[in-house]
Design a protein around this motif. Structure first.
Motif, PDB file in Angstrom:
ATOM      1  N   ILE A   1       0.855  -1.186   0.000  1.00 55.46           N
ATOM      2  CA  ILE A   1       0.000   0.000   0.000  1.00 55.46           C
ATOM      3  C   ILE A   1       0.893   1.238   0.000  1.00 55.46           C
ATOM      4  O   ILE A   1       1.801   1.357   0.829  1.00 55.46           O
ATOM      5  CB  ILE A   1      -0.925   0.035   1.236  1.00 55.46           C
ATOM      6  N   GLY A   2       0.651   2.142  -0.939  1.00 55.33           N
ATOM      7  CA  GLY A   2       1.483   3.336  -0.991  1.00 55.33           C
ATOM      8  C   GLY A   2       0.914   4.402  -1.904  1.00 55.33           C
ATOM      9  O   GLY A   2      -0.263   4.370  -2.282  1.00 55.33           O
ATOM     10  N   HIS A   3       1.779   5.354  -2.258  1.00 54.69           N
ATOM     11  CA  HIS A   3       1.394   6.499  -3.083  1.00 54.69           C
ATOM     12  C   HIS A   3       2.291   6.554  -4.323  1.00 54.69           C
ATOM     13  O   HIS A   3       3.162   7.429  -4.427  1.00 54.69           O
ATOM     14  CB  HIS A   3       1.499   7.795  -2.277  1.00 54.69           C
ATOM     15  N   PRO A   4       2.097   5.639  -5.283  1.00 58.11           N
ATOM     16  CA  PRO A   4       2.954   5.622  -6.478  1.00 58.11           C
ATOM     17  C   PRO A   4       2.860   6.925  -7.259  1.00 58.11           C
ATOM     18  O   PRO A   4       1.767   7.444  -7.496  1.00 58.11           O
ATOM     19  CB  PRO A   4       2.401   4.435  -7.284  1.00 58.11           C
ATOM     20  N   MET A   5       4.019   7.449  -7.617  1.00 59.49           N
ATOM     21  CA  MET A   5       4.112   8.716  -8.358  1.00 59.49           C
ATOM     22  C   MET A   5       3.415   9.861  -7.618  1.00 59.49           C
ATOM     23  O   MET A   5       3.027  10.852  -8.225  1.00 59.49           O
ATOM     24  CB  MET A   5       3.517   8.562  -9.759  1.00 59.49           C
ATOM     25  N   GLY A   6       3.255   9.729  -6.307  1.00 60.41           N
ATOM     26  CA  GLY A   6       2.617  10.775  -5.517  1.00 60.41           C
ATOM     27  C   GLY A   6       1.106  10.799  -5.640  1.00 60.41           C
ATOM     28  O   GLY A   6       0.461  11.725  -5.128  1.00 60.41           O
ATOM     29  N   ARG A   7       0.528   9.789  -6.300  1.00 64.35           N
ATOM     30  CA  ARG A   7      -0.916   9.776  -6.499  1.00 64.35           C
ATOM     31  C   ARG A   7      -1.632   9.452  -5.185  1.00 64.35           C
ATOM     32  O   ARG A   7      -1.019   9.170  -4.150  1.00 64.35           O
ATOM     33  CB  ARG A   7      -1.292   8.724  -7.557  1.00 64.35           C
ATOM     34  N   PHE A   8      -2.986   9.481  -5.260  1.00 65.72           N
ATOM     35  CA  PHE A   8      -3.776   9.021  -4.130  1.00 65.72           C
ATOM     36  C   PHE A   8      -3.373   7.586  -3.771  1.00 65.72           C
ATOM     37  O   PHE A   8      -2.856   6.838  -4.609  1.00 65.72           O
ATOM     38  CB  PHE A   8      -5.268   9.065  -4.459  1.00 65.72           C
ATOM     39  N   LYS A   9      -3.652   7.204  -2.557  1.00 63.41           N
ATOM     40  CA  LYS A   9      -3.256   5.903  -2.021  1.00 63.41           C
ATOM     41  C   LYS A   9      -3.772   4.763  -2.905  1.00 63.41           C
ATOM     42  O   LYS A   9      -4.932   4.749  -3.313  1.00 63.41           O
ATOM     43  CB  LYS A   9      -3.794   5.760  -0.595  1.00 63.41           C
ATOM     44  N   GLU A  10      -2.885   3.805  -3.192  1.00 62.67           N
ATOM     45  CA  GLU A  10      -3.243   2.643  -3.992  1.00 62.67           C
ATOM     46  C   GLU A  10      -2.717   1.382  -3.323  1.00 62.67           C
ATOM     47  O   GLU A  10      -1.812   1.430  -2.493  1.00 62.67           O
ATOM     48  CB  GLU A  10      -2.667   2.765  -5.410  1.00 62.67           C
ATOM     49  N   ILE A  11      -3.275   0.245  -3.746  1.00 64.87           N
ATOM     50  CA  ILE A  11      -2.876  -1.037  -3.172  1.00 64.87           C
ATOM     51  C   ILE A  11      -2.590  -2.020  -4.289  1.00 64.87           C
ATOM     52  O   ILE A  11      -3.350  -2.117  -5.250  1.00 64.87           O
ATOM     53  CB  ILE A  11      -3.961  -1.587  -2.220  1.00 64.87           C
ATOM     54  N   ALA A  12      -1.454  -2.715  -4.177  1.00 67.50           N
ATOM     55  CA  ALA A  12      -1.093  -3.764  -5.131  1.00 67.50           C
ATOM     56  C   ALA A  12      -1.451  -5.107  -4.507  1.00 67.50           C
ATOM     57  O   ALA A  12      -0.847  -5.518  -3.517  1.00 67.50           O
ATOM     58  CB  ALA A  12       0.402  -3.700  -5.448  1.00 67.50           C
ATOM     59  N   LEU A  13      -2.462  -5.771  -5.085  1.00 66.00           N
ATOM     60  CA  LEU A  13      -2.992  -7.010  -4.515  1.00 66.00           C
ATOM     61  C   LEU A  13      -2.781  -8.230  -5.405  1.00 66.00           C
ATOM     62  O   LEU A  13      -2.584  -9.329  -4.909  1.00 66.00           O
ATOM     63  CB  LEU A  13      -4.506  -6.875  -4.256  1.00 66.00           C
ATOM     64  N   ARG A  14      -2.878  -8.074  -6.719  1.00 64.46           N
ATOM     65  CA  ARG A  14      -2.951  -9.217  -7.615  1.00 64.46           C
ATOM     66  C   ARG A  14      -1.566  -9.649  -8.102  1.00 64.46           C
ATOM     67  O   ARG A  14      -0.685  -8.838  -8.331  1.00 64.46           O
ATOM     68  CB  ARG A  14      -3.845  -8.899  -8.811  1.00 64.46           C
ATOM     69  N   ASP A  15      -1.425 -10.962  -8.300  1.00 63.89           N
ATOM     70  CA  ASP A  15      -0.209 -11.545  -8.866  1.00 63.89           C
ATOM     71  C   ASP A  15       1.034 -11.080  -8.118  1.00 63.89           C
ATOM     72  O   ASP A  15       2.043 -10.705  -8.719  1.00 63.89           O
ATOM     73  CB  ASP A  15      -0.092 -11.200 -10.361  1.00 63.89           C
ATOM     74  N   ASN A  16       0.958 -11.096  -6.809  1.00 63.61           N
ATOM     75  CA  ASN A  16       2.082 -10.700  -5.967  1.00 63.61           C
ATOM     76  C   ASN A  16       2.534 -11.902  -5.147  1.00 63.61           C
ATOM     77  O   ASN A  16       1.704 -12.663  -4.655  1.00 63.61           O
ATOM     78  CB  ASN A  16       1.693  -9.587  -5.000  1.00 63.61           C
ATOM     79  N   ALA A  17       3.833 -12.076  -4.989  1.00 63.11           N
ATOM     80  CA  ALA A  17       4.309 -13.206  -4.180  1.00 63.11           C
ATOM     81  C   ALA A  17       5.742 -12.964  -3.739  1.00 63.11           C
ATOM     82  O   ALA A  17       6.518 -12.262  -4.408  1.00 63.11           O
ATOM     83  CB  ALA A  17       4.216 -14.515  -4.971  1.00 63.11           C
ATOM     84  N   LEU A  18       6.105 -13.563  -2.593  1.00 64.09           N
ATOM     85  CA  LEU A  18       7.484 -13.559  -2.138  1.00 64.09           C
ATOM     86  C   LEU A  18       8.286 -14.505  -3.026  1.00 64.09           C
ATOM     87  O   LEU A  18       7.969 -15.693  -3.130  1.00 64.09           O
ATOM     88  CB  LEU A  18       7.568 -14.012  -0.678  1.00 64.09           C
ATOM     89  N   VAL A  19       9.317 -13.979  -3.658  1.00 61.65           N
ATOM     90  CA  VAL A  19      10.154 -14.782  -4.550  1.00 61.65           C
ATOM     91  C   VAL A  19      11.304 -15.417  -3.795  1.00 61.65           C
ATOM     92  O   VAL A  19      11.603 -16.602  -3.953  1.00 61.65           O
ATOM     93  CB  VAL A  19      10.686 -13.908  -5.711  1.00 61.65           C
ATOM     94  N   GLN A  20      11.957 -14.621  -2.934  1.00 60.52           N
ATOM     95  CA  GLN A  20      13.157 -15.114  -2.278  1.00 60.52           C
ATOM     96  C   GLN A  20      13.427 -14.317  -1.009  1.00 60.52           C
ATOM     97  O   GLN A  20      13.173 -13.115  -0.939  1.00 60.52           O
ATOM     98  CB  GLN A  20      14.352 -15.000  -3.231  1.00 60.52           C
ATOM     99  N   ARG A  21      13.951 -14.996  -0.006  1.00 58.61           N
ATOM    100  CA  ARG A  21      14.304 -14.367   1.265  1.00 58.61           C
ATOM    101  C   ARG A  21      15.818 -14.322   1.386  1.00 58.61           C
ATOM    102  O   ARG A  21      16.489 -15.362   1.343  1.00 58.61           O
ATOM    103  CB  ARG A  21      13.710 -15.170   2.430  1.00 58.61           C
TER     104      ARG A  21
END
Length: 691
Positions: A223-243
């Protein structure tokens, strides 16, 4: 930070991230091979087991759903554990959305004053009532922080209209620390003009250094403010690749401006601090464009870079670094507000007496049937009857006795561990206040956890058919079992006190057909407005209802408590949750002859609700004459204490404190007792003890 103002340090960090990614390529190929072979979570058995334990302990997976899943076919132990984790990937409980909204409220846009203009600069999020976490390359030093400010609610509303952003200033002179390698900065937030803290208004994220928050190939959310825009959330097709040792690499869509965003698991626990995308590089370490050509700084735009992953600093690594900092007592106290799971609960001069926690011991590998049985059990069975704990006659001078009176859901637990937990919280508060700590053995601890469950004759496990919505099942069942209608009144009154809008319909109009739906709506409102899960709210009020509405239950609890408290001298009675209601009955009707309560402490109490006070014995809000002094403490995000403050209901108290407890621990007694003002009040009355 936005690309047009990329600093030299940020360029160096991007290069370092690319080097880490390239250096870990051999291990990453092994992970990819396991995924291609059908291994759902290519991680170590120890980490997978830790993950399952955390999911089950914290309600991330309903036990009933876990049982149904592993019973569907014969599975070995690794397959059983993977199946449990998989439940969180396929379907989410209803609470996923409001919990996500609650987590999002803690995220703010960071803007900077540059050239006389206010410009978006990055993202940050609250990790305590007064501290905000972001990147070092966003806030590299105190001078930069002084030129920045925060905007909470910089977002669109549910109707897709711009929300009213709320501005808070940073206070780097109060607290500021940063680390270039981990790319984090931790800075204090200035209170609002009315003195309120940002965390009290928007909540905050409890950071944890414990294992079990995420395994490889599990989803992550940013959850953040990409490019300074209003708050957005990245939910889809996201995963931990490596620790890696200090960083996580994950697949998700982010843009510049996301710097400083929290990276969450699906239970909305912070697992990392996002700091940048990882660019693809050639063998010479040069950044490549999406077309395979070398990226030219100052010529090519940032969006032409071929990003192969995202990178964030691990929460546990940040906490470990913070633990090594040489801080003065004032700043150490601010750092301690990150909460108990941060591992930072100590002062610069002396640490508190913490609750002893037994280390996790890996048992011998069970059969698939045994593994399924362990998963299905909500709590381990303990043979024998548990009794309350007494203190030595000479504790605190022998005349004044400290008594802890617990709340709900303590069945099956060891009273000695509970007493240590309460004492650990109190000792943390005493240490923060510069006062001597106490020995758990000097505390009386009456225990009625098993007795109330035995008399009620109910269990909190729910049918498998309700696995996806346990709170809904609970509220329906508890409402049906409430003989006097107290349960409905408790839930509805709490929701109204929490600001739930009224639909204007008369309370008696079509009540039979509206009751369950209205209760579900009220429960949902409470869960969304507070830091207590819907199922916990439902069951807490169920126990209060059972105690107030059934004289058999009431007498059984009071009889047991009466037998396990001292019968002479004076009491310093510290009560919590349902225990505050039991304690009020005790001091009004059941104290041994000649005894008095020198100090009554109520924490997380429902005693401000009419549905409770009208059913006390005697009914009403007349303060018992056996109580000399009364201190109440409550957290605004504790659904059980939603009727607080108590003074408007009960009249003048000795002290009343509104405190900010850790997220997801708003109702915790350890959190309440760890506040210095609460511990100081208790110590003051113990110190006046006469021998």
């Amino acid at each position: 930070m936005l690309p047009s103002h990329e600093s030299r340090k940020e360029q160096e960090q991007r290069t370092a991230a690319a080097q880490r990614y390239r250096a870990a390529s051999a291990e990453r190929k092994e992970i990819e091979a396991k995924l291609a072979a059908g291994v759902p979570y290519p991680d170590s058995p120890e980490r997978i087991a830790s993950r399952v334990n955390r999911l089950l302990e914290r309600g991330g997976v309903p036990p009933a759903a876990a049982v149904e899943s592993v019973h569907a076919e014969a599975l070995d132990v690794p397959e059983t554990l993977e199946r449990v984790i998989g439940l969180t990937k396929d379907l989410q409980p209803w609470s996923f959305l409001p919990r996500g909204a609650r987590a999002a409220a803690t995220v703010a846009r960071i803007s900077i004053l540059r050239g006389g203009l206010e410009r978006p600069h990055g993202t940050g999020f609250l990790v305590s009532p007064r501290l905000l976490l972001t990147n070092h390359h966003v806030l590299p030093d105190v001078e930069t922080a002084r030129r920045c400010f925060l905007e909470f609610n910089a977002q669109v509303t549910i109707d897709n209209a711009p929300d009213a952003a709320i501005r808070f200033e940073l206070a780097p002179d109060t607290f500021f620390t940063a680390d270039e390698h981990l790319d984090y900065a931790l800075v204090a937030v200035e209170p609002a003009a009315d003195g309120s803290l940002a965390g009290a208004r928007f909540g905050w994220n409890q950071l944890s250094n414990q294992q079990g928050k995420l395994v490889q190939n599990e989803p992550v959310n940013v959850i953040g403010h990409p490019m300074g825009r209003f708050k957005e959330i990245a939910l889809r097709d996201n995963a931990l690749v490596q620790r890696l040792d200090d960083f996580l690499h994950y697949r998700t869509d982010t843009e510049p401006g996301n710097s400083g965003s929290p990276v969450f698991n699906d239970q909305w626990e912070v697992v990392a601090l996002h700091h940048m995308g990882v660019p693809n590089t050639d063998t010479q370490g040069r950044i490549l464009r999406k077309d395979g050509q070398v990226w030219r700084r100052g010529v090519d735009s940032d969006d032409t870079i071929d990003y192969v992953s995202n990178e964030g600093a691990r929460t546990s690594s940040i906490l470990k670094h913070l633990a090594t900092l040489p801080l003065d007592p004032r700043r150490r106290a601010l750092l301690a507000e990150l909460g108990p799971e941060s591992g930072l609960r100590q002062d610069a001069t002396a640490g508190p007496v913490e609750t002893p926690v037994a280390p996790a011991v890996a048992p011998a590998a069970p059969t698939p049937q045994e593994a399924a049985a362990v998963i299905s059990a909500p709590a381990p069975a303990v043979a024998g009857t548990r009794f309350g704990l007494r203190a030595p006659k000479d504790a605190f001078g022998g005349r004044r006795h400290l008594v802890f009176l617990h709340g709900r859901s303590q069945q099956g637990k060891d009273p000695e561990l509970l007493r240590r937990g309460w004492t650990g919280g109190l000792n943390h508060g005493l240490t923060r206040a510069g006062l001597p700590t106490i020995d758990p053995a000097d505390v009386w601890f009456p225990y009625y956890g098993d007795r109330i469950v035995e008399v009620i004759g109910q269990h909190e496990s729910l049918p498998v058919s309700y696995a996806d919505s346990p709170a809904v099942a609970a509220v329906e069942a508890f409402a049906a079992e409430s003989e006097e209608g107290t349960y409905e009144q408790l839930v509805m009154e709490a929701a109204v006190l929490a600001g739930m809008p009224q639909d204007g319909q008369a309370a008696t109009e079509n009540l039979a057909s509206r009751l369950v739906g209205s209760l579900q709506g009220a429960l949902s409102w409470l869960a969304a407005k507070t830091d207590v899960d819907a199922l916990a709210i439902a069951t807490i009020f169920r126990d209060v209802d059972a105690y107030l509405g059934d004289q058999v239950v009431r007498n059984a609890v009071l009889d047991l408590v009466f037998e396990e408290i001292p019968h002479d001298g004076e009491l310093v009675l510290v009560t919590h949750s349902l225990g505050t209601v039991v304690g009020m009955d005790l001091v009004a009707n059941r104290l041994p002859l000649g005894m008095k309560v020198t100090l009554l402490v109520t924490a997380g109490s429902p005693l401000g609700m009419n549905a409770v006070t009208s059913r006390l014995a005697p009914p009403g809000t007349d303060r018992p004459g056996t109580v000399d002094e009364w201190v109440n403490v409550w957290c605004p995000t504790d659904a059980v204490a939603i009727g607080c403050p108590l003074e408007p209901v009960w009249g003048k108290l000795t002290e009343e404190h509104a405190v900010v407890n850790a997220s997801d621990r708003a109702h915790s007694i350890e959190e309440y007792l760890a506040h210095p003002e609460v511990a100081t009040a208790i110590d003051k009355f113990l110190a006046r003890s006469t021998g």
